[in-house]
Motif scaffolding. Structure first.
Motif, PDB file in Angstrom:
ATOM      1  N   ILE A  17      10.758  -0.394  -0.833  1.00 17.84           N
ATOM      2  CA  ILE A  17      10.138  -1.682  -0.508  1.00 17.84           C
ATOM      3  C   ILE A  17       8.927  -1.911  -1.409  1.00 17.84           C
ATOM      4  CG2 ILE A  17       8.991  -3.029   1.290  1.00 17.84           C
ATOM      5  CD1 ILE A  17      10.624  -1.349   3.328  1.00 17.84           C
ATOM      6  N   TYR A  18       8.144  -0.865  -1.616  1.00 15.61           N
ATOM      7  CA  TYR A  18       6.980  -0.948  -2.515  1.00 15.61           C
ATOM      8  C   TYR A  18       7.417  -1.330  -3.929  1.00 15.61           C
ATOM      9  CZ  TYR A  18       3.783   1.127  -5.942  1.00 15.61           C
ATOM     10  OH  TYR A  18       2.996   1.358  -7.043  1.00 15.61           O
ATOM     11  N   GLN A  19       8.506  -0.717  -4.424  1.00 19.87           N
ATOM     12  CA  GLN A  19       8.988  -1.010  -5.768  1.00 19.87           C
ATOM     13  C   GLN A  19       9.489  -2.446  -5.884  1.00 19.87           C
ATOM     14  OE1 GLN A  19      11.859   2.305  -6.230  1.00 19.87           O
ATOM     15  NE2 GLN A  19      10.743   2.816  -8.084  1.00 19.87           N
ATOM     16  N   PRO A  58      -0.763  -0.421   9.552  1.00 20.20           N
ATOM     17  CA  PRO A  58       0.283  -1.139   8.818  1.00 20.20           C
ATOM     18  C   PRO A  58       0.327  -0.660   7.366  1.00 20.20           C
ATOM     19  CG  PRO A  58      -1.638  -2.529   9.086  1.00 20.20           C
ATOM     20  CD  PRO A  58      -1.908  -1.289   9.888  1.00 20.20           C
ATOM     21  N   ILE A  59       1.517  -0.590   6.810  1.00 21.23           N
ATOM     22  CA  ILE A  59       1.683  -0.175   5.408  1.00 21.23           C
ATOM     23  C   ILE A  59       1.715  -1.384   4.491  1.00 21.23           C
ATOM     24  CG2 ILE A  59       3.287   0.904   3.768  1.00 21.23           C
ATOM     25  CD1 ILE A  59       4.142   2.787   6.027  1.00 21.23           C
ATOM     26  N   SER A 112       2.453  -7.032  -0.184  1.00 19.36           N
ATOM     27  CA  SER A 112       1.595  -6.080  -0.884  1.00 19.36           C
ATOM     28  C   SER A 112       1.238  -4.937   0.058  1.00 19.36           C
ATOM     29  CB  SER A 112       0.332  -6.780  -1.381  1.00 19.36           C
ATOM     30  OG  SER A 112      -0.360  -7.376  -0.297  1.00 19.36           O
ATOM     31  N   LEU A 113       0.587  -3.931  -0.508  1.00 18.34           N
ATOM     32  CA  LEU A 113       0.189  -2.769   0.286  1.00 18.34           C
ATOM     33  C   LEU A 113      -1.161  -3.000   0.947  1.00 18.34           C
ATOM     34  CD1 LEU A 113       1.102   0.060  -2.246  1.00 18.34           C
ATOM     35  CD2 LEU A 113       2.317  -0.457  -0.117  1.00 18.34           C
ATOM     36  N   ARG A 127      -1.511   1.902   0.447  1.00 14.96           N
ATOM     37  CA  ARG A 127      -1.783   2.457  -0.887  1.00 14.96           C
ATOM     38  C   ARG A 127      -1.927   3.975  -0.811  1.00 14.96           C
ATOM     39  NH1 ARG A 127      -4.634  -2.435  -1.454  1.00 14.96           N
ATOM     40  NH2 ARG A 127      -6.561  -1.535  -0.666  1.00 14.96           N
ATOM     41  N   TYR A 128      -2.637   4.439   0.229  1.00 14.53           N
ATOM     42  CA  TYR A 128      -2.795   5.889   0.390  1.00 14.53           C
ATOM     43  C   TYR A 128      -1.442   6.537   0.668  1.00 14.53           C
ATOM     44  CZ  TYR A 128      -4.119  10.383   2.382  1.00 14.53           C
ATOM     45  OH  TYR A 128      -4.219  11.726   2.645  1.00 14.53           O
ATOM     46  N   TYR A 129      -0.639   5.896   1.518  1.00 10.97           N
ATOM     47  CA  TYR A 129       0.683   6.436   1.847  1.00 10.97           C
ATOM     48  C   TYR A 129       1.531   6.569   0.574  1.00 10.97           C
ATOM     49  CZ  TYR A 129       5.232   6.896   4.140  1.00 10.97           C
ATOM     50  OH  TYR A 129       6.466   7.351   4.550  1.00 10.97           O
ATOM     51  N   ILE A 130       1.562   5.527  -0.259  1.00 11.25           N
ATOM     52  CA  ILE A 130       2.367   5.549  -1.488  1.00 11.25           C
ATOM     53  C   ILE A 130       1.847   6.612  -2.453  1.00 11.25           C
ATOM     54  CG2 ILE A 130       2.979   4.231  -3.562  1.00 11.25           C
ATOM     55  CD1 ILE A 130       4.601   3.483  -1.088  1.00 11.25           C
ATOM     56  N   GLU A 131       0.522   6.756  -2.557  1.00 12.45           N
ATOM     57  CA  GLU A 131      -0.051   7.792  -3.429  1.00 12.45           C
ATOM     58  C   GLU A 131       0.433   9.178  -3.009  1.00 12.45           C
ATOM     59  OE1 GLU A 131      -4.239   7.317  -3.188  1.00 12.45           O
ATOM     60  OE2 GLU A 131      -4.279   5.469  -4.391  1.00 12.45           O
TER      61      GLU A 131
END
Length: 316
Positions: A11-13, A45-46, A55-56, A61-65
């Motif tokens: 989803i982020y990508q 929430p992510i 957007s994050l 952002r921390y989760y994706i990192e």
């Protein structure tokens, strides 16, 4: 909380629930439920769904990192165990344009394989958009091309520079009045030797000539049309093409004027059917970039990165 990391990362990508669901072959409602489950687990929430595209959040952002760190460790483990299981079977996959895959990379990689004969190299042709998708999906290791990739997951290293030049059929009458600017095939190859350089041609001389252009979206199309605009005209496009070498050979046949990369004459048979002109514009100079995923490269990938940093076949 990392059980569904691949789904969150997709989803982020894609910056879209629907696109990510399509990519993952799952339903959008199920994917939404996965996100809700993870968000309940981390109590934050992510994704910020009020933006378009989504957007994050700060927590996102921390989760994706952290997911990227885990994915890097997993990649390292896979590479390590693959080398333990079959130490002689190592491979690298490089994506680039048809021109690079046909002319530049085979000669360059011949030297690389002389140093590392145990590494198998594979080339994939394509445009930047398709190759970027393959890079993000880890179907290729490297992307080598002129268009700089702007993606938070990709590391980009400038590799070399090249010049965009104007190629004109030698039979065109316009050449008769531009001899002080004109390069024959052999003169172009020797232009960097002392006393060989000629002044760049004013592009407005060619405003009435037919142009053979690459498709819109190609970097040379963008740069070429911009240089024409700066010269005060819109190029009269006789035809649009997907492959630069097709444009080159049609120019040799007298079909029209074209913008080409200056490296082409280094790889083809000299001919008196075409002449060249240098162009005076910042748009006529561009960099070639080596792009790869932004994580610590495995030892095999690092060998290619180190090799490319010390080798360049493009000299202008």
């Amino acid at each position: 909380m990392l059980n569904y990391k691949e789904y969150i990362y997709a989803i982020y990508q894609e910056k879209s629930f629907s696109k990510a669901a399509k990519k993952l072959y799952v339903s959008q409602p199920w994917l939404s439920s996965v996100v809700k489950k993870v968000e309940q687990e981390i109590k934050n929430p992510i994704f910020d769904r009020s933006t378009s595209p989504i957007s994050l959040t700060e927590a996102g952002r921390y989760y994706i990192e952290q997911v990227e760190r885990v994915m890097e460790i997993e990649d390292d483990m896979r590479s390590h165990f693959a080398r333990l299981g079959s130490p002689e079977e190592m491979s690298l996959h490089i994506g680039s344009s048809t021109f690079f895959c046909t002319y530049v990379l085979p000669r360059l990689m011949k030297e690389f394989q002389a140093l590392y004969p145990q590494i198998t190299l594979t080339f994939t042709e394509g445009n930047n958009e398709a190759l970027l998708e393959k890079l993000l999906d880890k179907k290729i290791d490297f992307l080598l091309e002129a268009e700089m990739i702007e993606n938070p997951q990709v590391q980009v290293k400038p590799w070399a520079s090249e010049e965009i030049i104007l190629a004109v059929p030698a039979s065109f009458q316009i050449n008769a009045g531009l001899t002080r600017y004109l390069y024959t095939f052999e003169e172009l190859l020797m232009r960097n030797e002392p006393g060989r350089m000629k002044p760049p041609v004013p592009l407005e001389h060619f405003k009435e000539e037919p142009f053979l252009l690459l498709m819109p979206g190609n970097d040379i199309y963008t740069r070429g049309t911009e240089m024409c605009r700066q010269a005060g005209f819109t190029p009269n496009a006789r035809a649009l093409f997907s492959q630069m070498m097709t444009v080159y050979y049609l120019t040799c046949e007298g079909q029209g004027v074209s913008f080409l990369r200056s490296t082409i004459p280094e790889y083809v048979t000299p001919t008196d059917q075409i002449v060249f002109y240098q162009l005076e514009s910042p748009s006529a100079m561009r960099s070639i970039y080596l792009s790869f995923l932004k994580h610590r490269a495995n030892p095999v990938q690092q060998k290619l990165i180190d090799f490319m940093e010390n080798h360049s076949l493009i000299e202008i």
